[in-house]
Design an enzyme around this catalytic site. Structure first.
Site, PDB file in Angstrom:
ATOM      1  CB  CYS A  74     -13.586 -26.504 -66.167  1.00 30.52           C
ATOM      2  SG  CYS A  74     -14.445 -28.342 -66.229  1.00 30.52           S
ATOM      3  CG  HIS A  79     -11.862 -25.420 -62.103  1.00 27.58           C
ATOM      4  ND1 HIS A  79     -13.179 -24.599 -62.317  1.00 27.58           N
ATOM      5  CD2 HIS A  79     -12.212 -26.565 -62.978  1.00 27.58           C
ATOM      6  CE1 HIS A  79     -13.855 -25.330 -62.606  1.00 27.58           C
ATOM      7  NE2 HIS A  79     -13.458 -26.716 -62.779  1.00 27.58           N
ATOM      8  CD  GLU A 116     -12.466 -21.446 -61.502  1.00 31.04           C
ATOM      9  OE1 GLU A 116     -12.841 -22.371 -61.066  1.00 31.04           O
ATOM     10  OE2 GLU A 116     -11.881 -21.453 -62.565  1.00 31.04           O
TER      11      GLU A 116
END
Length: 245
Positions: free
Chosen positions: A125, A220, A222
């Site tokens: 990002c 993202h 994660e």
């Protein structure tokens, strides 16, 4: 590997992957309210699930970046606030967030050090945006449709570009968690796009001319279950731990 004094040689461990963090004041836990170096836990967990050893990198003086990177096998520049537009020669749009100048300086220095040392690098990002800016690119300061609302991740499809690094890792169009209101405008020197959203937004970039492994993703990972991108970084950094096999 490039002869670094990182963690891949540690018995029982995978490559040592540094992840940038940020400072926040007024952070509370237990009876304490103090300034803290923060990082959402998903970043470290994703590194671990991919077979790496995660180490957190709080902001430091830019002149220390090369020494920090020299001790790592791989580097992740995490997400976060908008990059100050002065970094790419622009005036701030009213919708651009307040500057995080110390973090900008530290993370740009980390990126420069990783590129110079051919340390595998993943920008997530904001990290992808900083990679673009570090190589002389510019940003569009506001777009719509890439969040789920304030403090809520959205989801949209990204389509890989065949023949790219990212396209080789993820061949199919996938839905990804996303939270950004800025996007790449002019690409930095040597960068190529390797994934797009349906509206034409560049969602991944890479640096094929680099001696090392360099990729940025605008979403993202994660916050998702797919470990392919992070596992590729960890594999580029050195031998996997058994958990990431």
């Amino acid at each position: 590997m490039t002869g670094r004094t990182g963690g891949a040689g540690v018995t029982g461990g995978g490559p040592l992957i540094g992840v940038s963090t940020y400072l926040e004041s007024g952070t509370r836990w237990g009876v304490w309210e103090l300034e803290a170096a923060l990082l959402p836990a998903g970043y470290a967990r994703l590194v671990q699930r991919a077979g790496g050893l995660a180490v957190l990198l709080p902001p430091d003086a830019p002149e220390h970046a090369a020494a920090a990177v020299a001790r790592l096998d791989g580097l992740v520049i995490s997400g976060g606030p908008d990059v100050e537009p002065v970094r790419y020669g622009a005036e701030p749009d009213p919708r651009t967030g307040p500057p995080a100048r110390e973090r900008d300086a530290w993370e740009l220095a980390l990126i420069d050090a990783a590129l110079a040392a051919d340390v595998p690098l993943l920008g997530i990002c904001r990290g992808m945006q900083l990679l673009n800016i570090a190589l002389g690119g510019t940003m569009t300061q506001h777009i719509d449709g890439h969040t789920g609302g304030v403090g809520v991740f959205g989801h949209h499809a990204v389509k890989p570009v065949p023949g790219t690094l990212y396209g080789g890792l993820v061949e199919e169009e996938t839905s990804v968690p996303t939270y950004h209101h800025q996007s790449v405008d002019r690409l930095g020197a040597g960068l190529i796009p390797s994934a797009y959203a349906a509206d034409g937004t560049v969602e991944a970039v890479e640096l094929p001319s680099a001696g090392g492994w360099v990729l940025g993703v605008q979403w993202h990972p994660e916050m998702a279950e797919d470990v392919r991108v992070m596992r590729a970084l960890v594999e580029a950094a050195g031998p996997l731990s058994p958990s990431g096999a």
